[in-house]
Design a protein around this motif. Sequence first.
Motif, PDB file in Angstrom:
ATOM      1  N   PRO A 155       0.835  -1.213   0.000  1.00  0.00           N
ATOM      2  CA  PRO A 155       0.000   0.000   0.000  1.00  0.00           C
ATOM      3  C   PRO A 155       0.863   1.254   0.000  1.00  0.00           C
ATOM      4  O   PRO A 155       1.933   1.294   0.607  1.00  0.00           O
ATOM      5  N   ARG A 156       0.394   2.287  -0.675  1.00  0.00           N
ATOM      6  CA  ARG A 156       1.138   3.553  -0.759  1.00  0.00           C
ATOM      7  C   ARG A 156       0.896   4.367   0.513  1.00  0.00           C
ATOM      8  O   ARG A 156       0.102   5.307   0.514  1.00  0.00           O
ATOM      9  N   ALA A 157       1.579   3.982   1.559  1.00  0.00           N
ATOM     10  CA  ALA A 157       1.433   4.661   2.848  1.00  0.00           C
ATOM     11  C   ALA A 157       2.299   5.912   2.882  1.00  0.00           C
ATOM     12  O   ALA A 157       3.335   6.001   2.211  1.00  0.00           O
ATOM     13  N   ALA A 158       1.872   6.881   3.682  1.00  0.00           N
ATOM     14  CA  ALA A 158       2.617   8.137   3.806  1.00  0.00           C
ATOM     15  C   ALA A 158       3.938   7.900   4.520  1.00  0.00           C
ATOM     16  O   ALA A 158       4.027   7.121   5.477  1.00  0.00           O
ATOM     17  N   GLU A 159       4.981   8.581   4.052  1.00  0.00           N
ATOM     18  CA  GLU A 159       6.272   8.519   4.728  1.00  0.00           C
ATOM     19  C   GLU A 159       6.210   9.355   6.009  1.00  0.00           C
ATOM     20  O   GLU A 159       5.491  10.357   6.084  1.00  0.00           O
ATOM     21  N   ALA A 160       6.984   8.954   7.003  1.00  0.00           N
ATOM     22  CA  ALA A 160       7.052   9.737   8.238  1.00  0.00           C
ATOM     23  C   ALA A 160       7.838  11.024   8.037  1.00  0.00           C
ATOM     24  O   ALA A 160       7.636  12.004   8.764  1.00  0.00           O
ATOM     25  N   CYS A 161       8.729  11.033   7.050  1.00  0.00           N
ATOM     26  CA  CYS A 161       9.479  12.248   6.727  1.00  0.00           C
ATOM     27  C   CYS A 161       8.501  13.370   6.404  1.00  0.00           C
ATOM     28  O   CYS A 161       7.606  13.194   5.567  1.00  0.00           O
ATOM     29  N   PRO A 162       8.612  14.540   7.067  1.00  0.00           N
ATOM     30  CA  PRO A 162       7.646  15.619   6.845  1.00  0.00           C
ATOM     31  C   PRO A 162       7.624  16.121   5.408  1.00  0.00           C
ATOM     32  O   PRO A 162       6.639  16.705   4.966  1.00  0.00           O
ATOM     33  N   HIS A 163       8.702  15.850   4.660  1.00  0.00           N
ATOM     34  CA  HIS A 163       8.754  16.275   3.264  1.00  0.00           C
ATOM     35  C   HIS A 163       8.274  15.170   2.322  1.00  0.00           C
ATOM     36  O   HIS A 163       8.199  15.381   1.116  1.00  0.00           O
TER      37      HIS A 163
END
Length: 332
Positions: A155-163
Amino acid sequence: MQGIPEKKQPDHDAAIASAVRTVSTGQAGMAALAEALDNGLSEPFADAVARLSAIRGRVIATGVGKSHHIGSKLAATLSSTGTPAFFVHPAEANHGDLGMITRDDAVIAMSWSGESSELKGIVSYSKRFAIPLIAITSGEDSTLAREADIVLCLPRAAEACPHGLAPTTSTLLQLAIGDALAVALLEARGFTPDNFKTFHPGGKLGANLTQVREIMHGEEELPLVGPGTRMPEAVMMLAKKRFGCVCVTDAGGRLAGIFTDGDLARSLDRNLSELAVEDLMTRAPKTIGPTTLAGAAMAALNEHHISALVVVEEGRPVGIVHFHDLLAIGAA
Protein backbone atom coordinates in the motif's frame (compact mmCIF):
# COMPACT_ATOMS: atom_id res chain seq x y z
CA MET A 1 28.47 23.23 3.70
CA GLN A 2 26.23 24.69 1.01
CA GLY A 3 22.67 23.38 1.01
CA ILE A 4 22.76 22.13 4.62
CA PRO A 5 21.04 24.34 7.22
CA GLU A 6 23.02 25.46 10.24
CA LYS A 7 22.79 23.31 13.33
CA LYS A 8 20.58 24.53 16.12
CA GLN A 9 19.65 23.24 19.54
CA PRO A 10 16.77 20.77 19.14
CA ASP A 11 13.56 21.57 20.95
CA HIS A 12 12.74 18.97 23.62
CA ASP A 13 8.99 18.85 23.08
CA ALA A 14 9.30 19.04 19.31
CA ALA A 15 11.65 16.04 19.30
CA ILE A 16 9.18 13.94 21.29
CA ALA A 17 6.28 15.02 19.09
CA SER A 18 8.31 14.08 16.02
CA ALA A 19 9.04 10.62 17.41
CA VAL A 20 5.36 10.01 18.23
CA ARG A 21 4.35 11.18 14.75
CA THR A 22 6.91 8.90 13.10
CA VAL A 23 5.76 5.85 15.08
CA SER A 24 2.10 6.65 14.46
CA THR A 25 2.71 7.03 10.74
CA GLY A 26 4.51 3.69 10.72
CA GLN A 27 1.62 2.07 12.60
CA ALA A 28 -0.83 3.40 10.03
CA GLY A 29 1.30 1.93 7.26
CA MET A 30 1.48 -1.44 9.01
CA ALA A 31 -2.29 -1.42 9.49
CA ALA A 32 -2.72 -0.78 5.78
CA LEU A 33 -0.37 -3.68 5.01
CA ALA A 34 -2.30 -6.02 7.32
CA GLU A 35 -5.54 -5.00 5.60
CA ALA A 36 -3.97 -5.63 2.19
CA LEU A 37 -2.90 -9.13 3.28
CA ASP A 38 -6.52 -9.82 4.16
CA ASN A 39 -7.60 -8.73 0.69
CA GLY A 40 -5.81 -8.37 -2.66
CA LEU A 41 -2.29 -9.11 -1.44
CA SER A 42 -3.19 -12.51 0.04
CA GLU A 43 -3.14 -14.56 -3.18
CA PRO A 44 0.14 -13.24 -4.62
CA PHE A 45 1.73 -13.66 -1.17
CA ALA A 46 0.64 -17.31 -1.02
CA ASP A 47 1.86 -17.78 -4.61
CA ALA A 48 5.24 -16.31 -3.67
CA VAL A 49 5.61 -18.68 -0.72
CA ALA A 50 4.68 -21.65 -2.91
CA ARG A 51 7.09 -20.59 -5.68
CA LEU A 52 9.98 -20.00 -3.27
CA SER A 53 9.32 -23.31 -1.50
CA ALA A 54 9.56 -25.17 -4.80
CA ILE A 55 12.90 -23.89 -6.11
CA ARG A 56 15.96 -26.10 -5.93
CA GLY A 57 18.40 -23.20 -5.72
CA ARG A 58 18.58 -20.05 -3.66
CA VAL A 59 16.61 -16.86 -3.23
CA ILE A 60 18.38 -13.84 -4.70
CA ALA A 61 17.37 -10.54 -3.11
CA THR A 62 18.19 -7.32 -4.95
CA GLY A 63 17.47 -3.60 -4.75
CA VAL A 64 19.16 -0.20 -4.66
CA GLY A 65 19.24 2.61 -2.14
CA LYS A 66 17.33 1.82 1.04
CA SER A 67 15.89 -1.25 -0.70
CA HIS A 68 19.48 -2.53 -0.86
CA HIS A 69 19.70 -2.54 2.93
CA ILE A 70 16.25 -4.09 3.37
CA GLY A 71 17.08 -6.72 0.74
CA SER A 72 20.33 -7.59 2.52
CA LYS A 73 18.41 -8.08 5.75
CA LEU A 74 15.82 -10.22 3.95
CA ALA A 75 18.54 -12.47 2.52
CA ALA A 76 20.11 -12.83 5.98
CA THR A 77 16.78 -13.68 7.61
CA LEU A 78 15.90 -16.24 4.94
CA SER A 79 19.31 -17.91 5.20
CA SER A 80 19.11 -18.18 8.97
CA THR A 81 15.65 -19.75 8.85
CA GLY A 82 16.22 -22.54 6.35
CA THR A 83 15.85 -20.81 2.97
CA PRO A 84 19.29 -20.37 1.34
CA ALA A 85 19.58 -16.79 0.10
CA PHE A 86 22.01 -13.98 -0.62
CA PHE A 87 21.93 -10.41 -1.85
CA VAL A 88 23.17 -9.35 -5.29
CA HIS A 89 23.58 -5.63 -5.88
CA PRO A 90 22.04 -4.74 -9.26
CA ALA A 91 24.92 -2.45 -10.19
CA GLU A 92 27.43 -5.25 -9.58
CA ALA A 93 25.13 -7.66 -11.41
CA ASN A 94 25.52 -5.49 -14.51
CA HIS A 95 29.28 -5.95 -14.25
CA GLY A 96 29.56 -9.71 -13.93
CA ASP A 97 27.65 -10.76 -10.79
CA LEU A 98 24.75 -12.04 -12.89
CA GLY A 99 26.88 -15.18 -13.07
CA MET A 100 26.04 -15.77 -9.40
CA ILE A 101 22.40 -16.41 -10.32
CA THR A 102 21.43 -19.84 -11.65
CA ARG A 103 18.31 -21.18 -13.36
CA ASP A 104 17.40 -23.01 -10.15
CA ASP A 105 17.17 -19.73 -8.21
CA ALA A 106 14.40 -17.18 -7.73
CA VAL A 107 14.81 -13.40 -7.58
CA ILE A 108 13.08 -11.02 -5.17
CA ALA A 109 13.48 -7.49 -6.52
CA MET A 110 12.64 -4.62 -4.19
CA SER A 111 11.83 -1.11 -5.43
CA TRP A 112 9.25 1.19 -3.84
CA SER A 113 8.52 2.96 -7.12
CA GLY A 114 9.19 -0.03 -9.33
CA GLU A 115 11.14 2.22 -11.67
CA SER A 116 14.73 1.77 -10.43
CA SER A 117 16.70 1.74 -13.65
CA GLU A 118 19.56 -0.17 -12.01
CA LEU A 119 17.32 -3.26 -11.85
CA LYS A 120 16.99 -3.49 -15.64
CA GLY A 121 19.89 -5.90 -16.08
CA ILE A 122 18.88 -8.40 -13.43
CA VAL A 123 15.21 -8.24 -14.51
CA SER A 124 16.14 -8.91 -18.14
CA TYR A 125 18.42 -11.77 -17.08
CA SER A 126 15.65 -13.41 -15.04
CA LYS A 127 13.27 -13.18 -18.00
CA ARG A 128 15.86 -14.53 -20.44
CA PHE A 129 16.53 -17.66 -18.39
CA ALA A 130 13.01 -18.13 -16.98
CA ILE A 131 14.15 -17.44 -13.43
CA PRO A 132 11.12 -16.69 -11.22
CA LEU A 133 10.93 -12.96 -10.46
CA ILE A 134 8.99 -11.68 -7.45
CA ALA A 135 8.57 -7.92 -7.17
CA ILE A 136 8.08 -6.08 -3.88
CA THR A 137 6.89 -2.62 -4.85
CA SER A 138 4.12 -0.08 -4.39
CA GLY A 139 4.13 0.67 -8.12
CA GLU A 140 1.27 -1.52 -9.30
CA ASP A 141 1.68 -0.39 -12.92
CA SER A 142 5.44 0.08 -12.78
CA THR A 143 8.02 -1.41 -15.10
CA LEU A 144 9.11 -3.87 -12.41
CA ALA A 145 5.54 -4.98 -11.73
CA ARG A 146 4.87 -5.56 -15.43
CA GLU A 147 7.95 -7.75 -15.81
CA ALA A 148 7.53 -9.77 -12.60
CA ASP A 149 5.92 -13.20 -12.35
CA ILE A 150 4.46 -12.35 -8.95
CA VAL A 151 3.87 -8.85 -7.61
CA LEU A 152 3.62 -8.13 -3.90
CA CYS A 153 2.08 -4.70 -4.22
CA LEU A 154 2.46 -2.75 -0.99
CA PRO A 155 0.00 0.00 0.00
CA ARG A 156 1.14 3.55 -0.76
CA ALA A 157 1.43 4.66 2.85
CA ALA A 158 2.62 8.14 3.81
CA GLU A 159 6.27 8.52 4.73
CA ALA A 160 7.05 9.74 8.24
CA CYS A 161 9.48 12.25 6.73
CA PRO A 162 7.65 15.62 6.84
CA HIS A 163 8.75 16.27 3.26
CA GLY A 164 7.57 12.88 2.08
CA LEU A 165 11.04 12.17 0.73
CA ALA A 166 13.15 10.06 3.12
CA PRO A 167 12.16 6.37 2.96
CA THR A 168 10.69 5.59 6.37
CA THR A 169 7.26 3.98 6.30
CA SER A 170 8.05 2.49 2.91
CA THR A 171 11.14 0.67 4.19
CA LEU A 172 9.19 -0.47 7.24
CA LEU A 173 6.60 -2.12 4.99
CA GLN A 174 9.31 -3.72 2.83
CA LEU A 175 10.93 -5.06 5.98
CA ALA A 176 7.62 -6.41 7.27
CA ILE A 177 6.62 -8.19 4.06
CA GLY A 178 10.11 -9.69 3.85
CA ASP A 179 9.84 -11.00 7.40
CA ALA A 180 6.38 -12.35 6.59
CA LEU A 181 7.83 -14.30 3.65
CA ALA A 182 10.67 -15.66 5.77
CA VAL A 183 8.37 -16.82 8.56
CA ALA A 184 5.85 -18.37 6.16
CA LEU A 185 8.69 -20.28 4.47
CA LEU A 186 10.08 -21.29 7.86
CA GLU A 187 6.72 -22.76 8.82
CA ALA A 188 6.21 -24.39 5.42
CA ARG A 189 9.58 -26.15 5.75
CA GLY A 190 8.85 -27.32 9.32
CA PHE A 191 11.92 -25.47 10.55
CA THR A 192 12.56 -26.47 14.19
CA PRO A 193 14.55 -24.93 17.06
CA ASP A 194 17.18 -27.61 16.41
CA ASN A 195 17.48 -26.40 12.82
CA PHE A 196 17.67 -22.83 14.07
CA LYS A 197 20.52 -23.70 16.39
CA THR A 198 22.46 -25.21 13.48
CA PHE A 199 22.60 -21.75 11.90
CA HIS A 200 23.06 -19.88 15.22
CA PRO A 201 25.67 -21.85 17.19
CA GLY A 202 27.29 -18.87 18.86
CA GLY A 203 26.40 -16.42 21.58
CA LYS A 204 23.43 -16.30 23.88
CA LEU A 205 20.99 -17.39 21.17
CA GLY A 206 22.92 -20.57 20.50
CA ALA A 207 23.17 -21.26 24.23
CA ASN A 208 19.44 -20.83 24.79
CA LEU A 209 18.72 -23.24 21.92
CA THR A 210 20.85 -25.98 23.48
CA GLN A 211 18.79 -28.95 24.65
CA VAL A 212 19.02 -29.90 28.30
CA ARG A 213 20.19 -33.43 27.47
CA GLU A 214 23.39 -31.93 26.04
CA ILE A 215 24.42 -30.38 29.34
CA MET A 216 22.61 -32.35 32.06
CA HIS A 217 24.37 -34.58 34.57
CA GLY A 218 23.46 -38.16 33.65
CA GLU A 219 22.01 -41.03 35.66
CA GLU A 220 25.40 -42.08 37.06
CA GLU A 221 25.69 -38.68 38.77
CA LEU A 222 22.14 -38.47 40.06
CA PRO A 223 21.65 -38.05 43.84
CA LEU A 224 19.14 -40.89 44.31
CA VAL A 225 17.64 -42.40 47.44
CA GLY A 226 14.85 -44.91 47.75
CA PRO A 227 11.70 -44.99 49.84
CA GLY A 228 12.23 -45.28 53.59
CA THR A 229 15.70 -43.70 53.50
CA ARG A 230 16.48 -42.21 56.90
CA MET A 231 17.25 -38.52 57.01
CA PRO A 232 20.93 -38.82 58.11
CA GLU A 233 21.60 -40.92 54.97
CA ALA A 234 19.68 -38.47 52.79
CA VAL A 235 21.69 -35.56 54.20
CA MET A 236 24.95 -37.41 53.46
CA MET A 237 23.81 -37.89 49.84
CA LEU A 238 22.90 -34.20 49.68
CA ALA A 239 26.39 -33.22 50.80
CA LYS A 240 28.14 -35.78 48.58
CA LYS A 241 26.53 -34.88 45.25
CA ARG A 242 26.52 -31.08 45.76
CA PHE A 243 23.46 -30.38 43.59
CA GLY A 244 21.47 -28.95 46.47
CA CYS A 245 18.86 -31.68 46.15
CA VAL A 246 18.23 -35.40 46.42
CA CYS A 247 15.79 -37.30 44.18
CA VAL A 248 13.51 -39.75 45.92
CA THR A 249 12.29 -42.62 43.75
CA ASP A 250 9.60 -45.20 44.40
CA ALA A 251 9.97 -48.96 44.11
CA GLY A 252 9.44 -48.72 40.34
CA GLY A 253 12.18 -46.13 39.85
CA ARG A 254 9.77 -43.25 39.25
CA LEU A 255 10.36 -39.85 40.80
CA ALA A 256 8.32 -39.64 44.00
CA GLY A 257 9.70 -36.39 45.35
CA ILE A 258 12.73 -34.21 45.93
CA PHE A 259 14.52 -33.20 49.12
CA THR A 260 16.52 -29.97 48.96
CA ASP A 261 18.99 -28.08 51.12
CA GLY A 262 16.16 -25.59 51.66
CA ASP A 263 14.01 -28.36 53.11
CA LEU A 264 16.91 -29.27 55.39
CA ALA A 265 17.39 -25.68 56.58
CA ARG A 266 13.69 -25.39 57.41
CA SER A 267 13.79 -28.59 59.46
CA LEU A 268 16.84 -28.06 61.66
CA ASP A 269 14.63 -27.62 64.71
CA ARG A 270 13.36 -31.21 64.31
CA ASN A 271 15.02 -34.47 65.32
CA LEU A 272 16.18 -35.60 61.89
CA SER A 273 17.37 -38.97 63.10
CA GLU A 274 13.76 -39.96 63.71
CA LEU A 275 12.54 -38.94 60.25
CA ALA A 276 12.52 -40.57 56.84
CA VAL A 277 13.14 -38.60 53.66
CA GLU A 278 9.43 -38.87 52.75
CA ASP A 279 8.59 -36.79 55.81
CA LEU A 280 10.36 -33.72 54.44
CA MET A 281 10.47 -34.12 50.65
CA THR A 282 8.43 -32.10 48.15
CA ARG A 283 6.06 -34.56 46.50
CA ALA A 284 5.43 -32.67 43.25
CA PRO A 285 8.81 -31.27 42.24
CA LYS A 286 9.38 -29.17 39.14
CA THR A 287 10.76 -31.33 36.33
CA ILE A 288 11.65 -30.98 32.64
CA GLY A 289 12.21 -33.31 29.70
CA PRO A 290 15.59 -33.94 28.07
CA THR A 291 14.63 -32.04 24.89
CA THR A 292 13.70 -28.88 26.79
CA LEU A 293 15.74 -25.92 25.56
CA ALA A 294 18.26 -24.36 27.93
CA GLY A 295 16.50 -21.01 27.70
CA ALA A 296 13.23 -22.59 28.87
CA ALA A 297 15.04 -24.39 31.68
CA MET A 298 16.57 -21.12 32.88
CA ALA A 299 13.15 -19.46 32.74
CA ALA A 300 11.70 -22.26 34.89
CA LEU A 301 14.47 -21.90 37.49
CA ASN A 302 13.90 -18.17 37.69
CA GLU A 303 10.12 -18.48 37.84
CA HIS A 304 10.14 -20.98 40.71
CA HIS A 305 13.21 -19.57 42.51
CA ILE A 306 15.02 -22.91 42.53
CA SER A 307 18.58 -23.88 41.62
CA ALA A 308 18.16 -27.25 39.89
CA LEU A 309 15.67 -29.22 37.83
CA VAL A 310 15.31 -32.98 37.61
CA VAL A 311 15.18 -34.26 34.03
CA VAL A 312 12.62 -37.04 33.63
CA GLU A 313 11.50 -39.47 30.95
CA GLU A 314 8.26 -41.40 31.47
CA GLY A 315 8.33 -40.35 35.11
CA ARG A 316 11.84 -41.66 35.75
CA PRO A 317 14.76 -39.34 36.57
CA VAL A 318 17.45 -39.50 33.86
CA GLY A 319 19.48 -36.43 34.73
CA ILE A 320 19.72 -33.18 36.58
CA VAL A 321 20.54 -29.67 35.37
CA HIS A 322 21.79 -27.00 37.72
CA PHE A 323 21.70 -23.23 37.47
CA HIS A 324 25.50 -23.23 37.15
CA ASP A 325 25.35 -25.59 34.16
CA LEU A 326 23.15 -23.10 32.31
CA LEU A 327 25.36 -20.17 33.23
CA ALA A 328 28.41 -22.08 32.01
CA ILE A 329 27.07 -22.27 28.45
CA GLY A 330 25.87 -18.64 28.46
CA ALA A 331 22.13 -19.21 28.85
CA ALA A 332 20.51 -16.45 30.88
